[in-house]
Design a protein around this motif. Sequence first.
Motif, PDB file in Angstrom:
ATOM      1  N   GLY A 118       0.825  -1.212   0.000  1.00  0.00           N
ATOM      2  CA  GLY A 118       0.000   0.000   0.000  1.00  0.00           C
ATOM      3  C   GLY A 118       0.854   1.255   0.000  1.00  0.00           C
ATOM      4  O   GLY A 118       0.576   2.215  -0.729  1.00  0.00           O
ATOM      5  N   LEU A 119       1.922   1.231   0.816  1.00  0.00           N
ATOM      6  CA  LEU A 119       2.808   2.397   0.911  1.00  0.00           C
ATOM      7  C   LEU A 119       3.559   2.607  -0.399  1.00  0.00           C
ATOM      8  O   LEU A 119       3.721   3.739  -0.868  1.00  0.00           O
ATOM      9  N   GLN A 120       4.000   1.506  -1.006  1.00  0.00           N
ATOM     10  CA  GLN A 120       4.680   1.603  -2.308  1.00  0.00           C
ATOM     11  C   GLN A 120       3.788   2.304  -3.327  1.00  0.00           C
ATOM     12  O   GLN A 120       4.205   3.220  -4.020  1.00  0.00           O
ATOM     13  N   LYS A 121       2.533   1.841  -3.366  1.00  0.00           N
ATOM     14  CA  LYS A 121       1.602   2.381  -4.350  1.00  0.00           C
ATOM     15  C   LYS A 121       1.328   3.868  -4.072  1.00  0.00           C
ATOM     16  O   LYS A 121       1.356   4.698  -4.987  1.00  0.00           O
ATOM     17  N   PHE A 122       1.112   4.182  -2.802  1.00  0.00           N
ATOM     18  CA  PHE A 122       0.829   5.562  -2.417  1.00  0.00           C
ATOM     19  C   PHE A 122       1.985   6.481  -2.816  1.00  0.00           C
ATOM     20  O   PHE A 122       1.780   7.548  -3.408  1.00  0.00           O
ATOM     21  N   LEU A 123       3.213   6.052  -2.514  1.00  0.00           N
ATOM     22  CA  LEU A 123       4.371   6.892  -2.807  1.00  0.00           C
ATOM     23  C   LEU A 123       4.589   7.038  -4.315  1.00  0.00           C
ATOM     24  O   LEU A 123       4.926   8.121  -4.796  1.00  0.00           O
ATOM     25  N   GLN A 124       4.374   5.958  -5.056  1.00  0.00           N
ATOM     26  CA  GLN A 124       4.518   6.046  -6.521  1.00  0.00           C
ATOM     27  C   GLN A 124       3.524   7.049  -7.105  1.00  0.00           C
ATOM     28  O   GLN A 124       3.869   7.863  -7.955  1.00  0.00           O
ATOM     29  N   ILE A 125       2.277   6.967  -6.616  1.00  0.00           N
ATOM     30  CA  ILE A 125       1.251   7.885  -7.128  1.00  0.00           C
ATOM     31  C   ILE A 125       1.606   9.322  -6.759  1.00  0.00           C
ATOM     32  O   ILE A 125       1.551  10.235  -7.598  1.00  0.00           O
ATOM     33  N   MET A 126       2.002   9.537  -5.495  1.00  0.00           N
ATOM     34  CA  MET A 126       2.282  10.903  -5.046  1.00  0.00           C
ATOM     35  C   MET A 126       3.456  11.513  -5.811  1.00  0.00           C
ATOM     36  O   MET A 126       3.391  12.661  -6.241  1.00  0.00           O
ATOM     37  N   VAL A 127       4.520  10.734  -5.987  1.00  0.00           N
ATOM     38  CA  VAL A 127       5.697  11.264  -6.682  1.00  0.00           C
ATOM     39  C   VAL A 127       5.340  11.558  -8.141  1.00  0.00           C
ATOM     40  O   VAL A 127       5.693  12.613  -8.677  1.00  0.00           O
ATOM     41  N   THR A 128       4.600  10.657  -8.772  1.00  0.00           N
ATOM     42  CA  THR A 128       4.220  10.868 -10.177  1.00  0.00           C
ATOM     43  C   THR A 128       3.313  12.086 -10.315  1.00  0.00           C
ATOM     44  O   THR A 128       3.423  12.853 -11.264  1.00  0.00           O
ATOM     45  N   LEU A 129       2.438  12.249  -9.329  1.00  0.00           N
ATOM     46  CA  LEU A 129       1.506  13.380  -9.328  1.00  0.00           C
ATOM     47  C   LEU A 129       2.248  14.723  -9.293  1.00  0.00           C
ATOM     48  O   LEU A 129       1.774  15.713  -9.839  1.00  0.00           O
ATOM     49  N   LEU A 135      -4.124   7.664 -13.711  1.00  0.00           N
ATOM     50  CA  LEU A 135      -4.036   6.811 -12.524  1.00  0.00           C
ATOM     51  C   LEU A 135      -5.024   5.662 -12.671  1.00  0.00           C
ATOM     52  O   LEU A 135      -6.234   5.883 -12.780  1.00  0.00           O
ATOM     53  N   ASP A 136      -4.510   4.455 -12.658  1.00  0.00           N
ATOM     54  CA  ASP A 136      -5.376   3.283 -12.795  1.00  0.00           C
ATOM     55  C   ASP A 136      -5.661   2.699 -11.415  1.00  0.00           C
ATOM     56  O   ASP A 136      -4.741   2.256 -10.724  1.00  0.00           O
ATOM     57  N   ASP A 137      -6.909   2.750 -11.032  1.00  0.00           N
ATOM     58  CA  ASP A 137      -7.370   2.191  -9.763  1.00  0.00           C
ATOM     59  C   ASP A 137      -6.505   2.654  -8.586  1.00  0.00           C
ATOM     60  O   ASP A 137      -5.979   1.825  -7.832  1.00  0.00           O
ATOM     61  N   PRO A 138      -6.365   3.961  -8.393  1.00  0.00           N
ATOM     62  CA  PRO A 138      -5.423   4.436  -7.371  1.00  0.00           C
ATOM     63  C   PRO A 138      -5.871   4.186  -5.934  1.00  0.00           C
ATOM     64  O   PRO A 138      -5.041   4.179  -5.031  1.00  0.00           O
ATOM     65  N   PHE A 139      -7.192   3.995  -5.739  1.00  0.00           N
ATOM     66  CA  PHE A 139      -7.676   3.845  -4.358  1.00  0.00           C
ATOM     67  C   PHE A 139      -7.549   2.419  -3.833  1.00  0.00           C
ATOM     68  O   PHE A 139      -7.572   2.197  -2.627  1.00  0.00           O
ATOM     69  N   ALA A 140      -7.438   1.459  -4.734  1.00  0.00           N
ATOM     70  CA  ALA A 140      -7.399   0.051  -4.308  1.00  0.00           C
ATOM     71  C   ALA A 140      -6.130  -0.219  -3.512  1.00  0.00           C
ATOM     72  O   ALA A 140      -5.030   0.162  -3.926  1.00  0.00           O
ATOM     73  N   GLY A 141      -6.291  -0.830  -2.366  1.00  0.00           N
ATOM     74  CA  GLY A 141      -5.142  -1.226  -1.554  1.00  0.00           C
ATOM     75  C   GLY A 141      -4.595  -0.128  -0.665  1.00  0.00           C
ATOM     76  O   GLY A 141      -3.615  -0.335   0.045  1.00  0.00           O
ATOM     77  N   LEU A 142      -5.224   1.060  -0.700  1.00  0.00           N
ATOM     78  CA  LEU A 142      -4.757   2.151   0.163  1.00  0.00           C
ATOM     79  C   LEU A 142      -5.638   2.257   1.401  1.00  0.00           C
ATOM     80  O   LEU A 142      -6.848   2.035   1.332  1.00  0.00           O
ATOM     81  N   SER A 143      -5.026   2.642   2.513  1.00  0.00           N
ATOM     82  CA  SER A 143      -5.810   2.836   3.736  1.00  0.00           C
ATOM     83  C   SER A 143      -6.655   4.106   3.571  1.00  0.00           C
ATOM     84  O   SER A 143      -6.331   4.971   2.748  1.00  0.00           O
ATOM     85  N   PRO A 144      -7.752   4.226   4.353  1.00  0.00           N
ATOM     86  CA  PRO A 144      -8.618   5.415   4.229  1.00  0.00           C
ATOM     87  C   PRO A 144      -7.838   6.727   4.398  1.00  0.00           C
ATOM     88  O   PRO A 144      -8.111   7.713   3.702  1.00  0.00           O
ATOM     89  N   LEU A 145      -6.832   6.718   5.258  1.00  0.00           N
ATOM     90  CA  LEU A 145      -6.030   7.935   5.465  1.00  0.00           C
ATOM     91  C   LEU A 145      -5.256   8.304   4.197  1.00  0.00           C
ATOM     92  O   LEU A 145      -5.207   9.469   3.787  1.00  0.00           O
ATOM     93  N   PHE A 146      -4.670   7.294   3.561  1.00  0.00           N
ATOM     94  CA  PHE A 146      -3.941   7.528   2.311  1.00  0.00           C
ATOM     95  C   PHE A 146      -4.890   8.000   1.203  1.00  0.00           C
ATOM     96  O   PHE A 146      -4.535   8.848   0.395  1.00  0.00           O
ATOM     97  N   VAL A 147      -6.102   7.412   1.193  1.00  0.00           N
ATOM     98  CA  VAL A 147      -7.076   7.796   0.161  1.00  0.00           C
ATOM     99  C   VAL A 147      -7.434   9.281   0.316  1.00  0.00           C
ATOM    100  O   VAL A 147      -7.461  10.039  -0.664  1.00  0.00           O
ATOM    101  N   THR A 199      -5.638  11.639   1.777  1.00  0.00           N
ATOM    102  CA  THR A 199      -4.465  12.454   1.423  1.00  0.00           C
ATOM    103  C   THR A 199      -4.311  12.526  -0.097  1.00  0.00           C
ATOM    104  O   THR A 199      -4.051  13.594  -0.650  1.00  0.00           O
ATOM    105  N   LEU A 200      -4.502  11.398  -0.741  1.00  0.00           N
ATOM    106  CA  LEU A 200      -4.374  11.348  -2.200  1.00  0.00           C
ATOM    107  C   LEU A 200      -5.386  12.288  -2.855  1.00  0.00           C
ATOM    108  O   LEU A 200      -5.045  13.054  -3.764  1.00  0.00           O
ATOM    109  N   MET A 201      -6.621  12.254  -2.368  1.00  0.00           N
ATOM    110  CA  MET A 201      -7.656  13.092  -2.975  1.00  0.00           C
ATOM    111  C   MET A 201      -7.345  14.578  -2.783  1.00  0.00           C
ATOM    112  O   MET A 201      -7.542  15.379  -3.683  1.00  0.00           O
TER     113      MET A 201
END
Lengths: 197, 101
Positions: A127-138, A147-159, A161-163
Motif C-alpha cells: 500500500g505504501l509503495q503504491k501511495f508513494l509512486q502515485i504521489m511522486v508521479t503526481l 491513474l489506474d485504480d489508485p484507491f485500491a489497496g490504500l488505507s482510508p487515510l492515504f485515500v 491524502t491522495l484526494m
Amino acid sequence: MLEADGMELVYGHRTLLRDVYLRCDIGQVLGVTGKNGAGKSSLLKVLFGAVEPRNKSIRYREKYLHRPYSLRSFIRYVPREGYVFPYLKPSELMAMYGIEGPSLEALMRLAPLSENHDRKFGTLSQGLQKFLQIMVTLYSKAQYILLDDPFAGLSPLFVETLMEHVTYQKQDRGIIIASAQLALLERVSDDILVIKE
Amino acid sequence: MYKIFHELISIILREAVLPSQVFTVISIFYLVKYRPTTYLLIIFMKILGTVFIAVLSCRYRSRYRYFSHNFSLSGLHLLLIYLVLDFGIYLPILLFTIKVM
C-alpha cells in the motif's frame, strides 16, 4: 485539451472498447468508471500509448498523437500494480522526475514520504509503495497524469491524502482516474465517463 | 536523461542480465577448455535466447515498459540497452574463446 475518440480495442474475438469519446482539459479531473472488465484500464493504456488498438484518434490541441508517452513530460501513467522497481528509492524517483523546489517541499511534508524517502521501494508495504509512486508521479512535471485504480489497496487515510493532493495538483494539469469505486471517484472528479459493456 | 539511462541499465543488470551471465560465464569456461564445439552451439543458442528475452522484456514485462514509457523511452530504446548490455558482457568471453580455439 486532450481528446480521444474512434477507439476500437479488440482482444481475440472480444471487443473491449468501441465508440468511446473522452475529453480532458488542463485543470480537470476526469473519472472513468464502469463494471469490472469494462475496459477502464485498457482505455488508460491506449491513451498512454502502451497498447495499440485497431483504431484510435488521440489529439492534443488538435494535433494527432500516435504514441503520447513519447512526448517528453506530456503524459505519465501509474498502473494498478505500480511501475517502479524494488531497488529504487522514492528519493531517486523524485530526482529522476526532476522534482525540486516547492513541489519537493510539499512532498517531503508528507510523513510517509519524509520517513521513507531513502528506503528502497521493495522494503515498503504494498500500500505504501503504491501511495508513494502515485504521489511522486503526481508531482512530476507532466501535463497529464493517468491513474489506474489508485484507491485500491490504500488505507482510508492515504485515500483522503491522495484526494487532497489530486485536487491541488489538477490546477496546472489534467488528471484521468480509472476506478470502479464510484463514491470516491465522484468526490474527486469534475466529470465522470461511464464505460458501458 | 543520463540519470534515467543509468537507472535503466542498473535495473536491467540486476534484474535480468547479470544473474544469467554469472551462470553462463562459469559453465562456459569449462566448455571452452574441454568442449569447444559444444561452446559454438551455445553461442548460437545464446544469441537467439538474448534476442528472445529482450523482446519479451520490452513487450511483456509491464514494469520495464511502463517505467521506461514514463520517461518517454520506447520499447526500442529498451531493446537496444538490453542487447548492448548482454552482448557487452558476453563479448570478452567470445574473444577469449576465439583466442583459445
